[in-house]
Scaffold this motif. Structure first.
Motif, PDB file in Angstrom:
ATOM      1  N   PHE A  80      70.942  -3.195  24.297  1.00  0.00           N
ATOM      2  CA  PHE A  80      69.718  -2.692  23.253  1.00  0.00           C
ATOM      3  C   PHE A  80      70.259  -1.354  22.889  1.00  0.00           C
ATOM      4  O   PHE A  80      70.169  -1.181  21.509  1.00  0.00           O
ATOM      5  CB  PHE A  80      68.365  -2.831  23.742  1.00  0.00           C
ATOM      6  CG  PHE A  80      67.423  -2.333  22.863  1.00  0.00           C
ATOM      7  CD1 PHE A  80      67.178  -2.976  21.575  1.00  0.00           C
ATOM      8  CD2 PHE A  80      66.988  -1.005  23.258  1.00  0.00           C
ATOM      9  CE1 PHE A  80      66.157  -2.468  20.604  1.00  0.00           C
ATOM     10  CE2 PHE A  80      65.960  -0.339  22.140  1.00  0.00           C
ATOM     11  CZ  PHE A  80      65.539  -1.278  20.999  1.00  0.00           C
ATOM     12  N   GLN A  81      70.523  -0.462  23.838  1.00  0.00           N
ATOM     13  CA  GLN A  81      70.774   0.762  23.520  1.00  0.00           C
ATOM     14  C   GLN A  81      72.049   0.903  22.702  1.00  0.00           C
ATOM     15  O   GLN A  81      72.428   1.762  21.817  1.00  0.00           O
ATOM     16  CB  GLN A  81      70.776   1.939  24.751  1.00  0.00           C
ATOM     17  CG  GLN A  81      69.480   1.902  25.590  1.00  0.00           C
ATOM     18  CD  GLN A  81      68.410   2.787  24.562  1.00  0.00           C
ATOM     19  OE1 GLN A  81      68.555   3.098  23.326  1.00  0.00           O
ATOM     20  NE2 GLN A  81      67.466   3.219  25.129  1.00  0.00           N
ATOM     21  N   LYS A  82      73.029   0.171  23.152  1.00  0.00           N
ATOM     22  CA  LYS A  82      74.344   0.097  22.342  1.00  0.00           C
ATOM     23  C   LYS A  82      73.993  -0.256  20.953  1.00  0.00           C
ATOM     24  O   LYS A  82      74.626   0.143  20.140  1.00  0.00           O
ATOM     25  CB  LYS A  82      75.353  -0.896  23.266  1.00  0.00           C
ATOM     26  CG  LYS A  82      75.826  -0.181  24.432  1.00  0.00           C
ATOM     27  CD  LYS A  82      76.243  -1.246  25.408  1.00  0.00           C
ATOM     28  CE  LYS A  82      77.772  -1.558  25.075  1.00  0.00           C
ATOM     29  NZ  LYS A  82      78.815  -0.615  25.291  1.00  0.00           N
ATOM     30  N   GLN A  83      73.122  -1.574  20.866  1.00  0.00           N
ATOM     31  CA  GLN A  83      73.081  -1.918  19.414  1.00  0.00           C
ATOM     32  C   GLN A  83      72.436  -1.069  18.605  1.00  0.00           C
ATOM     33  O   GLN A  83      72.547  -1.179  17.328  1.00  0.00           O
ATOM     34  CB  GLN A  83      72.561  -3.323  19.552  1.00  0.00           C
ATOM     35  CG  GLN A  83      73.271  -4.185  20.001  1.00  0.00           C
ATOM     36  CD  GLN A  83      72.780  -5.589  20.697  1.00  0.00           C
ATOM     37  OE1 GLN A  83      71.399  -5.765  20.149  1.00  0.00           O
ATOM     38  NE2 GLN A  83      73.194  -6.459  20.893  1.00  0.00           N
ATOM     39  N   LYS A  84      71.624  -0.399  19.155  1.00  0.00           N
ATOM     40  CA  LYS A  84      70.620   0.732  18.376  1.00  0.00           C
ATOM     41  C   LYS A  84      71.370   1.716  17.670  1.00  0.00           C
ATOM     42  O   LYS A  84      70.939   2.239  16.477  1.00  0.00           O
ATOM     43  CB  LYS A  84      69.782   1.195  19.238  1.00  0.00           C
ATOM     44  CG  LYS A  84      68.441   1.826  18.538  1.00  0.00           C
ATOM     45  CD  LYS A  84      67.151   2.182  19.382  1.00  0.00           C
ATOM     46  CE  LYS A  84      67.596   3.317  20.342  1.00  0.00           C
ATOM     47  NZ  LYS A  84      66.424   3.848  21.160  1.00  0.00           N
ATOM     48  N   GLY A  85      72.532   2.081  18.281  1.00  0.00           N
ATOM     49  CA  GLY A  85      73.292   3.008  17.612  1.00  0.00           C
ATOM     50  C   GLY A  85      72.789   4.611  17.794  1.00  0.00           C
ATOM     51  O   GLY A  85      71.898   4.570  18.857  1.00  0.00           O
ATOM     52  N   GLY A  86      73.282   5.432  16.997  1.00  0.00           N
ATOM     53  CA  GLY A  86      72.760   6.903  17.025  1.00  0.00           C
ATOM     54  C   GLY A  86      73.258   7.513  18.136  1.00  0.00           C
ATOM     55  O   GLY A  86      74.470   6.967  18.718  1.00  0.00           O
ATOM     56  N   LEU A  87      72.679   8.683  18.498  1.00  0.00           N
ATOM     57  CA  LEU A  87      73.514   9.601  19.422  1.00  0.00           C
ATOM     58  C   LEU A  87      73.546   8.737  20.801  1.00  0.00           C
ATOM     59  O   LEU A  87      74.449   8.831  21.587  1.00  0.00           O
ATOM     60  CB  LEU A  87      72.863  10.988  19.631  1.00  0.00           C
ATOM     61  CG  LEU A  87      73.561  11.804  20.458  1.00  0.00           C
ATOM     62  CD1 LEU A  87      74.946  12.419  20.103  1.00  0.00           C
ATOM     63  CD2 LEU A  87      72.721  13.190  20.572  1.00  0.00           C
ATOM     64  N   MET A  88      72.234   8.144  21.188  1.00  0.00           N
ATOM     65  CA  MET A  88      72.145   7.546  22.329  1.00  0.00           C
ATOM     66  C   MET A  88      73.025   6.193  22.435  1.00  0.00           C
ATOM     67  O   MET A  88      73.587   6.085  23.553  1.00  0.00           O
ATOM     68  CB  MET A  88      70.857   7.222  22.651  1.00  0.00           C
ATOM     69  CG  MET A  88      70.383   6.693  24.172  1.00  0.00           C
ATOM     70  SD  MET A  88      70.897   8.128  25.284  1.00  0.00           S
ATOM     71  CE  MET A  88      69.586   9.231  25.050  1.00  0.00           C
ATOM     72  N   GLY A  89      73.082   5.620  21.422  1.00  0.00           N
ATOM     73  CA  GLY A  89      74.018   4.434  21.236  1.00  0.00           C
ATOM     74  C   GLY A  89      75.434   4.770  21.723  1.00  0.00           C
ATOM     75  O   GLY A  89      76.201   3.709  22.223  1.00  0.00           O
ATOM     76  N   GLU A  90      75.810   5.850  20.952  1.00  0.00           N
ATOM     77  CA  GLU A  90      77.193   6.416  21.056  1.00  0.00           C
ATOM     78  C   GLU A  90      77.623   6.478  22.786  1.00  0.00           C
ATOM     79  O   GLU A  90      78.609   6.483  23.377  1.00  0.00           O
ATOM     80  CB  GLU A  90      77.342   7.891  20.366  1.00  0.00           C
ATOM     81  CG  GLU A  90      77.555   7.166  18.822  1.00  0.00           C
ATOM     82  CD  GLU A  90      77.752   8.597  17.955  1.00  0.00           C
ATOM     83  OE1 GLU A  90      77.912   9.674  18.728  1.00  0.00           O
ATOM     84  OE2 GLU A  90      77.724   8.570  16.955  1.00  0.00           O
ATOM     85  N   LYS A  91      76.683   7.185  23.392  1.00  0.00           N
ATOM     86  CA  LYS A  91      76.666   7.492  24.846  1.00  0.00           C
ATOM     87  C   LYS A  91      76.956   6.276  25.595  1.00  0.00           C
ATOM     88  O   LYS A  91      77.598   5.984  26.639  1.00  0.00           O
ATOM     89  CB  LYS A  91      75.504   8.336  25.411  1.00  0.00           C
ATOM     90  CG  LYS A  91      75.516   9.622  24.787  1.00  0.00           C
ATOM     91  CD  LYS A  91      74.264  10.573  25.313  1.00  0.00           C
ATOM     92  CE  LYS A  91      74.119  10.914  26.910  1.00  0.00           C
ATOM     93  NZ  LYS A  91      73.273  11.360  27.133  1.00  0.00           N
ATOM     94  N   TYR A  92      76.016   4.938  25.174  1.00  0.00           N
ATOM     95  CA  TYR A  92      75.998   3.813  25.922  1.00  0.00           C
ATOM     96  C   TYR A  92      77.180   3.027  25.609  1.00  0.00           C
ATOM     97  O   TYR A  92      77.529   2.238  26.280  1.00  0.00           O
ATOM     98  CB  TYR A  92      74.781   3.306  25.658  1.00  0.00           C
ATOM     99  CG  TYR A  92      73.734   3.521  26.488  1.00  0.00           C
ATOM    100  CD1 TYR A  92      73.320   2.684  27.787  1.00  0.00           C
ATOM    101  CD2 TYR A  92      72.362   4.250  26.149  1.00  0.00           C
ATOM    102  CE1 TYR A  92      72.355   3.209  28.686  1.00  0.00           C
ATOM    103  CE2 TYR A  92      71.624   4.786  26.954  1.00  0.00           C
ATOM    104  CZ  TYR A  92      71.412   3.877  28.280  1.00  0.00           C
ATOM    105  OH  TYR A  92      70.402   4.259  29.137  1.00  0.00           O
TER     106      TYR A  92
END
Length: 596
Positions: free
Chosen positions: A579-591
């Motif tokens: 979910f975090q990967k798909q959400k994108g954004g800065l956190m998504g990039e980390k995941y």
């Protein structure tokens, strides 16, 4: 041939017929239009009472007095009260005068309640004083009257007083004082019926005055309670507490609290001859829980007066003995902590004339109070209270005080808490409290965190060790702008927890002959994810990926029977990562750096 029984029946029949005839005549007399108050007062009543007193027959006297009270108007009774009461004191000693007087007072009190204007008449004729004097004479002259009879009269007089003169507390206290005098003339009150009447006497003010503080101003109230036996004393004390709870009454002065605790002393300490061991456990717990709830009803917005209240409560509670202290000390501690918060909100210490309300003074009282509890012994409860006080001291920016409370908690843990489950609970309480506290400097904090992590690693069971150690990781990363953020030590805690989890897993595998549950690994994985999201630079995507691969390996090694989807916790964690990967954004990039 007629026997004694037949003659007695005939006499009873004749007496009843005569009684009915006299009663009907009195009733008719009361209905005659010309018999006004003046005629009744000057002619009718004096002649009727003369016949009553002179007949010298106890049954006739009783019935005639009853008829007079029932058939003539209430107003007439009030205006001729002195004559009626004088006749009552002249009746035969065997006449049940208490019923006559009770009926008279009931009628008068109902009459008083019928209209506010009537109350002025009662004051004019001094009804209370006349009734009180008459009852005193009856009790003094009828030496054979049992104690229950005297108590019944006092109950009736008090009921009359509360209904007719509710604002005259001096009248109420006077009735209670007369009761004390009578009870003092009896060696020991053992009559159960009399005891019941005394309880009714004491209950009446509680029912009338919704504010218990009113009853506490009655000086003779506790003196009456002193004549109750231990069991009844406790019943009465419970009624007092229930009245306070029902009416949500707040006792706001130390003087009133002193009186109150004297009234309920049967619940807060062992009375003479009482053995706590012999008491019913359920009843005892209910009593002590009631006392605990009562303590929360003692409050005052003025810190100085509140501190006086705490002193009074503590003085009484400390006499309670080891069985009571675990129930009563915690609410006292929380009342004191509430005062600390109040003082802290007002800017600190307040120096009063009698008792200066200083933060350090209150914490000193708290330390002494909890120390008494820890010697009961009840170390687990004492430890919880020490931690509560440590947090309160931290909020007041008193580092030495907070450190002292933690020291006391650690001493209890080391010396008194031996049960493994209790140790686990205690460690998590210590860690949780220490995490919330931000008053400590580097040296003190390092000392306390070192102790906490050391205790965690020495717990009996490996799973408990693992969970306590990874909980300690939060001691080095506080999610607060000014909080500590030591990423390296967080990682050390998590790696240590991982080693313990691996050791626990190997022990399970050796026992089962196959791979065991991976719950501990998944829990640690979630801790990695938490600190990863909080920005700990020492938690890298490769660390998380390695842990995921380790869990997959452990699950698939169970003879090929287990898949990664068979553990709901692990599956849920993986879904969160996706979910975090798909959400994108800065956190998504980390995941995105984590490969599933």
């Amino acid at each position: 041939m007629q026997g004694p029984g037949t003659v007695r029946e005939k006499q009873e029949k004749e007496r009843n017929e005569l009684r009915d005839l006299v009663g009907k005549n009195l009733h008719v007399l009361g209905q005659i239009e010309g018999v006004d108050l003046e005629m009744y007062k000057e002619t009718v009543l004096p002649r009727v009472l003369e016949q009553v007193v002179n007949c010298k027959d106890k049954l006739a006297q009783y019935y005639l007095m009853e008829c007079i009270i029932q058939v003539f108007p209430d107003e007439y009774h009030l205006q001729t009260l002195e004559a009626l009461l004088a006749a009552c004191t002249q009746l035969m000693p065997t006449v049940d005068t208490k019923i006559v007087l009770t009926q008279l007072m009931d009628r008068l009190s109902n009459y008083a309640a019928s209209s506010p204007d009537v109350l002025h008449e009662f004051l004019q004729v001094e009804a209370f004083a006349k009734l009180s004097n008459a009852i005193g004479k009856v009790i003094d002259t009828q030496l054979e009257m049992p104690i229950v009879g005297a108590m019944t009269l006092f109950v009736s007089l008090l009921t009359f007083t509360l209904r007719v003169h509710p604002d005259r507390l001096d009248y109420v206290d006077q009735v209670l004082g007369a009761c004390v005098v009578k009870l003092s003339s009896v060696p020991k009150l053992e009559d159960a019926r009399a005891m019941k009447q005394v309880v009714a006497l004491l209950s009446a003010p509680l029912e009338k005055y919704s504010d218990i503080v009113t009853a506490l101003t009655l000086s003779n109230y506790p003196r009456v309670m002193d004549h109750l036996d231990d069991g009844t004393n406790k019943v009465m004390a419970m009624l007092i507490i229930q009245s306070i709870m029902k009416n949500d009454s707040c006792i706001s002065t130390a003087d009133k609290v002193e009186v109150l605790f004297e009234l309920i002393k049967g619940l807060i300490k062992d009375l003479d001859g009482t053995n706590v061991e012999e008491l019913d456990e359920e009843d005892f717990q209910e009593e002590q829980n009631s006392v605990a709830r009562l303590i929360h009803m003692l409050d005052n917005e003025e810190p100085e007066e509140m501190l006086k209240i705490i002193y009074v409560v503590r003085k009484h509670l400390m006499t309670g003995g080891p069985q009571r202290l675990p129930f009563t000390v915690p609410p006292l501690v929380f009342s004191a902590v509430r005062l600390v918060r109040q003082l802290e909100a007002q800017g600190g210490d307040i120096a009063g004339e009698d008792v200066p309300a200083t933060l350090r003074k209150i914490f000193q009282i708290l330390n002494q109070t909890i120390e008494a509890l820890s010697s009961v012994p009840c170390p687990e409860l004492a430890l919880r209270l020490y931690l509560q006080c440590a947090e309160a001291a931290s909020d007041c920016d008193l580092e030495p005080v907070a450190y002292e409370f933690f020291t006391q908690a650690f001493i209890l843990y080391e010396e008194e808490i031996a049960d493994s489950k209790a140790q686990v609970t205690a460690i998590h309480l210590i860690v949780g409290t220490l995490q919330r506290i931000n008053v400590f400097g580097v040296e003190n904090r390092d000392t306390l965190t070192h102790k906490a992590t050391g205790y965690s690693a020495r717990l009996l069971k490996k799973p408990d060790q693992c969970r306590a150690v990874y909980a300690c990781s939060h001691l080095f990363w506080v999610d607060d702008p000014e909080g500590i953020k030591d990423g390296e030590r967080v990682l050390l805690c998590l790696r240590r927890a991982l080693r313990i989890a691996n050791a626990a897993q190997q022990m399970v595998n050796a026992t089962r002959g196959s791979s065991g549950p991976v719950t501990l690994f998944v829990e640690i994985l979630n801790k990695y994810l938490y600190f990863f999201e909080k920005g700990n630079p020492h938690i890298t995507p490769s660390d998380i990926q390695s842990l995921i691969e380790l869990i997959n390996t452990e699950m698939l090694s169970d003879n090929g029977n287990t898949t990664i989807h068979s553990d709901p916790f692990f599956s849920s964690t993986l879904r969160y990562i996706r979910f975090q990967k798909q959400k994108g954004g800065l956190m998504g990039e980390k995941y995105d750096l984590i490969k599933l």
